[in-house]
Motif scaffolding. Structure first.
Motif, mmCIF file in Angstrom:
data_model
loop_
_atom_site.group_PDB
_atom_site.id
_atom_site.type_symbol
_atom_site.label_atom_id
_atom_site.label_comp_id
_atom_site.label_asym_id
_atom_site.label_seq_id
_atom_site.Cartn_x
_atom_site.Cartn_y
_atom_site.Cartn_z
ATOM 1 N N LYS A 6 0.873 -1.174 0.000
ATOM 2 C CA LYS A 6 0.000 0.000 0.000
ATOM 3 C C LYS A 6 0.906 1.218 0.000
ATOM 4 O O LYS A 6 1.680 1.417 0.926
ATOM 5 C CB LYS A 6 -0.901 -0.011 1.239
ATOM 6 N N ASN A 7 0.856 2.001 -1.057
ATOM 7 C CA ASN A 7 1.681 3.203 -1.191
ATOM 8 C C ASN A 7 3.157 2.902 -0.999
ATOM 9 O O ASN A 7 3.887 3.649 -0.365
ATOM 10 C CB ASN A 7 1.239 4.285 -0.202
ATOM 11 N N GLY A 8 3.595 1.768 -1.506
ATOM 12 C CA GLY A 8 5.004 1.430 -1.452
ATOM 13 C C GLY A 8 5.453 0.795 -0.151
ATOM 14 O O GLY A 8 6.633 0.554 0.048
ATOM 15 N N ILE A 9 4.543 0.508 0.778
ATOM 16 C CA ILE A 9 4.899 -0.114 2.052
ATOM 17 C C ILE A 9 4.312 -1.521 2.075
ATOM 18 O O ILE A 9 3.131 -1.721 1.832
ATOM 19 C CB ILE A 9 4.372 0.722 3.237
ATOM 20 N N GLU A 10 5.178 -2.494 2.369
ATOM 21 C CA GLU A 10 4.740 -3.885 2.422
ATOM 22 C C GLU A 10 4.252 -4.206 3.828
ATOM 23 O O GLU A 10 4.916 -3.900 4.819
ATOM 24 C CB GLU A 10 5.904 -4.804 2.052
ATOM 25 N N VAL A 11 3.075 -4.832 3.918
ATOM 26 C CA VAL A 11 2.468 -5.153 5.205
ATOM 27 C C VAL A 11 2.110 -6.628 5.212
ATOM 28 O O VAL A 11 1.573 -7.147 4.239
ATOM 29 C CB VAL A 11 1.198 -4.293 5.434
ATOM 30 N N ALA A 27 -2.325 3.117 8.848
ATOM 31 C CA ALA A 27 -0.985 3.483 9.321
ATOM 32 C C ALA A 27 0.004 3.570 8.162
ATOM 33 O O ALA A 27 0.827 4.492 8.104
ATOM 34 C CB ALA A 27 -0.506 2.472 10.356
ATOM 35 N N ALA A 28 -0.078 2.628 7.229
ATOM 36 C CA ALA A 28 0.836 2.631 6.083
ATOM 37 C C ALA A 28 0.614 3.865 5.215
ATOM 38 O O ALA A 28 1.578 4.491 4.747
ATOM 39 C CB ALA A 28 0.647 1.357 5.256
ATOM 40 N N GLU A 29 -0.635 4.234 5.003
ATOM 41 C CA GLU A 29 -0.939 5.433 4.219
ATOM 42 C C GLU A 29 -0.403 6.689 4.908
ATOM 43 O O GLU A 29 0.168 7.567 4.264
ATOM 44 C CB GLU A 29 -2.442 5.553 3.987
ATOM 45 N N PHE A 30 -0.576 6.763 6.221
ATOM 46 C CA PHE A 30 -0.085 7.910 6.982
ATOM 47 C C PHE A 30 1.438 8.006 6.890
ATOM 48 O O PHE A 30 1.990 9.078 6.611
ATOM 49 C CB PHE A 30 -0.526 7.787 8.448
#
Length: 60
Positions: A6-11, A27-30
């Protein structure tokens, strides 16, 4: 375990925990917004501090 970007962050998270999944997306978007907005300034401050510390260490 589910992995998504999500937006370049892997979760990663368990597949059956929907509320945690939603919270992690928020949290990832923030974090992605903060990195885009402040990342260059924060990195410049960190690098300046490291240069100053090296200069003080080398000057002794």
């Amino acid at each position: 375990m589910t992995t998504f970007m999500k937006n370049g962050i892997e979760v990663e998270m368990p597949e059956d925990d929907e509320k945690s999944r939603q919270n992690m997306i928020i949290a990832a978007e923030f974090m992605a917004r903060m990195f885009r907005k402040y990342g260059d300034r924060v990195l410049a401050k960190i690098e300046a501090k490291e240069r100053q510390e090296r200069k003080q260490y080398d000057g002794r």
